[in-house]
Design an enzyme around this catalytic site. Sequence first.
Site, PDB file in Angstrom:
ATOM      1  CB  ALA A   1      -0.896  -0.013   1.233  1.00 16.51           C
TER       2      ALA A   1
ATOM      3  N   GLY B   1       0.620  -4.850   1.052  1.00 20.12           N
ATOM      4  CA  GLY B   1      -0.583  -4.920   0.222  1.00 20.12           C
ATOM      5  C   GLY B   1      -0.356  -5.648  -1.098  1.00 20.12           C
TER       6      GLY B   1
ATOM      7  CD  GLU C   1      -2.265  -7.287   3.232  1.00 24.85           C
ATOM      8  OE1 GLU C   1      -1.854  -6.177   2.841  1.00 24.85           O
ATOM      9  OE2 GLU C   1      -2.886  -7.433   4.290  1.00 24.85           O
TER      10      GLU C   1
ATOM     11  CD  GLU D   1       1.566  -5.374   6.021  1.00 30.20           C
ATOM     12  OE1 GLU D   1       2.349  -6.289   6.416  1.00 30.20           O
ATOM     13  OE2 GLU D   1       0.931  -5.454   4.961  1.00 30.20           O
TER      14      GLU D   1
END
Length: 258
Positions: free
Chosen positions: A63, A108, A111, A131
């Site tokens: 992200a 992300g 993911e 993270e």
Amino acid sequence: MEYIRFEKHDFAAVLTIDRQQALNALNSQVIEELDKAIDGLNFDEIRVLIVTGAGEKAFAAGADIGEMASMTREEARAFGRRGNEVFRKLETLPVPVIAAVNGYALGGGCELALACDIRIASENAVFAQPEVSLGITAGFGGTQRLPRLIGPGKAKELLYTASRIKAGEALSLGLVNAVYPREELLSQCLKLAEKIAANAPIAVRATKKAINEGIGKEMNLAIEVEAVQFAGCFETRDQLNAMTAFIEKRKAGPFMNK
Ligand code: DAK
């Protein structure tokens, strides 16, 4: 669209995240464009979807940290929810989705790959859920999908340590299904897509639905999920033609998706 490219190859489509200046990091715009691109897919024509990243370095490096840095809790909740909606849409698409992981798949990005049905990596791929090193938890499903895929012990190790692993280790953990030299990655994914697309589309879709809907259920209920999908394949033209072909000692297909 600024950051998503679409390409059609026979029965397969390729969606490419192309934000190379930030190693294909997922900002809000990328997430929204991915959503729109998925909504625009025509599943009468597409039997397999491939998701990949542009360039030679990254599938998606996570992200967007620049965008997340100053988020309030409320904004973070909205960002996480939106990403999860889009990833869940990908996960529950009627057709199989292959992640062609062509480099960094961090946070992300990892993911995103986890929300796909099958992950194929290039030799230079690197995976991590970093993270906790940024002071947050995974937010696009990593704490849920990673343990379901590779088991809680190894998933917890990766999630707690933020360690990076290379393609070979990802393969040994079952995080990816296969590893190929970078220049062969897309052609190998298309080959796999072709193999899937050569089978009866209704049956392939029903198989995906049975697995996805049954996997979290108790076995007696899970078997019922399969029974519904199994029965639904009967009386389709593809089922009748394929079984007749077997009985008549002919090759089945081509399948019509009817
Ligand atoms: N976000 C924004 N920009 C990124 C980025 C990212 N994740 N990753 C790379 N970039 C940008 C860099 O800032 C740099 O931009 P410029 O400085 O050129 O403007 C450009 O991409 C090239 O990166 P580098 O210069 O760093 O390239 P290197 O080859 O030296 O290093 C690297 C590549 C992938 C090792 C490094 O860029 C890196 O460590 N990137 C960050 C990786 C990372 O930590 N990813 C995980 C992000 S956390 C949630 C929702 C979602 C999430 C969590 C919660 N909720 C709302 C609850 C998800 C979190 C994450 O994904």
